[in-house]
Design an enzyme around this catalytic site. Sequence first.
Site, PDB file in Angstrom:
ATOM      1  N   LYS A   1       0.189  11.270   6.363  1.00  0.00           N
ATOM      2  CA  LYS A   1       0.777  11.586   7.666  1.00  0.00           C
ATOM      3  C   LYS A   1       1.715  12.763   7.571  1.00  0.00           C
ATOM      4  O   LYS A   1       1.843  13.545   8.487  1.00  0.00           O
ATOM      5  CB  LYS A   1       1.563  10.384   8.191  1.00  0.00           C
ATOM      6  CG  LYS A   1       0.691   9.231   8.590  1.00  0.00           C
ATOM      7  CD  LYS A   1       1.438   8.355   9.574  1.00  0.00           C
ATOM      8  CE  LYS A   1       1.492   6.920   9.135  1.00  0.00           C
ATOM      9  NZ  LYS A   1       2.613   6.674   8.218  1.00  0.00           N
TER      10      LYS A   1
ATOM     11  N   LYS B   1      -3.494  13.500  -1.523  1.00  0.00           N
ATOM     12  CA  LYS B   1      -3.900  12.393  -0.654  1.00  0.00           C
ATOM     13  C   LYS B   1      -3.805  12.828   0.803  1.00  0.00           C
ATOM     14  O   LYS B   1      -2.865  13.549   1.165  1.00  0.00           O
ATOM     15  CB  LYS B   1      -2.939  11.238  -0.917  1.00  0.00           C
ATOM     16  CG  LYS B   1      -3.509   9.878  -0.616  1.00  0.00           C
ATOM     17  CD  LYS B   1      -2.562   8.802  -1.094  1.00  0.00           C
ATOM     18  CE  LYS B   1      -1.795   8.210   0.065  1.00  0.00           C
ATOM     19  NZ  LYS B   1      -1.087   6.990  -0.230  1.00  0.00           N
TER      20      LYS B   1
ATOM     21  N   LYS C   1      11.833  12.394  -2.333  1.00  0.00           N
ATOM     22  CA  LYS C   1      12.162  12.732  -0.943  1.00  0.00           C
ATOM     23  C   LYS C   1      13.564  13.324  -0.841  1.00  0.00           C
ATOM     24  O   LYS C   1      13.793  14.258  -0.078  1.00  0.00           O
ATOM     25  CB  LYS C   1      12.025  11.503  -0.049  1.00  0.00           C
ATOM     26  CG  LYS C   1      10.575  11.105   0.158  1.00  0.00           C
ATOM     27  CD  LYS C   1      10.460   9.939   1.112  1.00  0.00           C
ATOM     28  CE  LYS C   1       9.003   9.586   1.359  1.00  0.00           C
ATOM     29  NZ  LYS C   1       8.838   8.345   2.082  1.00  0.00           N
TER      30      LYS C   1
HETATM   31  P1  AMP Z   1       1.466   5.261   5.410  1.00  0.00           P
HETATM   32  O1  AMP Z   1       0.603   6.289   6.049  1.00  0.00           O
HETATM   33  O2  AMP Z   1       2.060   5.710   4.121  1.00  0.00           O
HETATM   34  O3  AMP Z   1       2.456   4.622   6.378  1.00  0.00           O
HETATM   35  O4  AMP Z   1       0.480   4.103   4.961  1.00  0.00           O
HETATM   36  C1  AMP Z   1      -0.023   3.089   5.809  1.00  0.00           C
HETATM   37  C2  AMP Z   1      -1.175   2.417   5.093  1.00  0.00           C
HETATM   38  O5  AMP Z   1      -2.302   3.315   5.001  1.00  0.00           O
HETATM   39  C3  AMP Z   1      -0.861   2.000   3.657  1.00  0.00           C
HETATM   40  O6  AMP Z   1      -1.385   0.691   3.449  1.00  0.00           O
HETATM   41  C4  AMP Z   1      -1.553   3.016   2.792  1.00  0.00           C
HETATM   42  O7  AMP Z   1      -1.996   2.478   1.566  1.00  0.00           O
HETATM   43  C5  AMP Z   1      -2.755   3.440   3.639  1.00  0.00           C
HETATM   44  N1  AMP Z   1      -3.063   4.862   3.369  1.00  0.00           N
HETATM   45  C6  AMP Z   1      -2.277   5.917   3.663  1.00  0.00           C
HETATM   46  N2  AMP Z   1      -2.872   7.088   3.284  1.00  0.00           N
HETATM   47  C7  AMP Z   1      -4.062   6.762   2.717  1.00  0.00           C
HETATM   48  C8  AMP Z   1      -5.139   7.523   2.119  1.00  0.00           C
HETATM   49  N3  AMP Z   1      -5.126   8.850   2.059  1.00  0.00           N
HETATM   50  N4  AMP Z   1      -6.221   6.853   1.649  1.00  0.00           N
HETATM   51  C9  AMP Z   1      -6.248   5.506   1.735  1.00  0.00           C
HETATM   52  N5  AMP Z   1      -5.283   4.718   2.273  1.00  0.00           N
HETATM   53  C10 AMP Z   1      -4.194   5.326   2.762  1.00  0.00           C
END
Ligand code: AMP
Length: 326
Positions: free
Chosen positions: A195, A192, A111
């Site tokens: 967000k 992946k 980052k």
């Molecule tokens: P974040 O979006 O990084 O704040 O992640 C929030 C939660 O969503 C975490 O527990 C991640 O493991 C899950 N997560 C985020 N993106 C994915 C994805 N593409 N597939 C599965 N789980 C996800």
Amino acid sequence: MPRRLTGFTPSGDLHLGNYIGAIAPIISQQATTDTVVFISDLHALTLDHDPAKVRRRTLEFATMLLAAGADPQACLFLVQSHVPEHTELHYLLECTTGYGEAQRMIQFKEKAARQQQVRMSLLTYPILMAADILLYDTDEVPVGEDQRQHVELARDVAQRFNTRYGPTFTVPRAVNPPIAARIMDLASPGDKMSKSASSAAGTLCLLDEPQVLRRKVMRAVTDTGSQVTYDPAHKPGVSNLLTILAACTGEEPSRLAGRFDRYGELKEAVADAVVTTLAPVRERYLELACDPRHVRTALRTGADHAHELAGRKMRQVKAAIGLLPG
Ligand code: AMP
């Protein structure tokens, strides 16, 4: 009952990956697992941010979690910044962490390389994450590969603190999300769904209207050939669609593959399954969003309860590290 903690950073729109990988497991396990769910708003401040958007998304995420079925009676449900012990513990854990340890974090290096001005908090946020985890004596943290190193850091810091100052923290461990948890970007199936990094066309947002979800699925990138097989290495696009269908229906991706002769049929089935899964959540969200006071009340109750638990932990931590009680 093990205590499990999951945080959601309000730095972009919640998407199907969040739902399948994190939100749905929370809902299905909250009755049998001691669950802590929080909106990690402080983590959204580590990169360039728009204050109004962070505030709006914090309420939006809380509303969405409730709409999806998070039960504030069954789990501890809070916004990180509403419980000042998170930042209080952060500082004390900074006094237990080496500069080199923080600097080694891969997420920091990646980052920071993309920023012109690197905020100090980008370096130290894994220590805030350790504070989030250790404050509640968390046993398990479900995380993807990218966050595993941060949970390792939390373990190291907890062990070091316990050795230096006496047993204080539960040592947490990273646990894998469910098998079908890694949802990839529909337009770029090598990445992946996320967000921040993924494309608008490839991200199924939880607030997308049903026809938008359908359109995005129908335009998903598929692979060469025409046979529907589950083979993530050679057919990432089709395999991702099968993973999504499997997650929405509770079936096995490879078994589902045998039911389709053409990519088009698979896409139709995925679009139907995604809409069936997400439309009721969106409808409930829209109802709840009309009554933000209800959400605010749930957050206030959660923060009060968290404050009680965290306050007790902080008294223990402060005594152990050598601070005179006030
Ligand atoms: P974040 O979006 O990084 O704040 O992640 C929030 C939660 O969503 C975490 O527990 C991640 O493991 C899950 N997560 C985020 N993106 C994915 C994805 N593409 N597939 C599965 N789980 C996800």
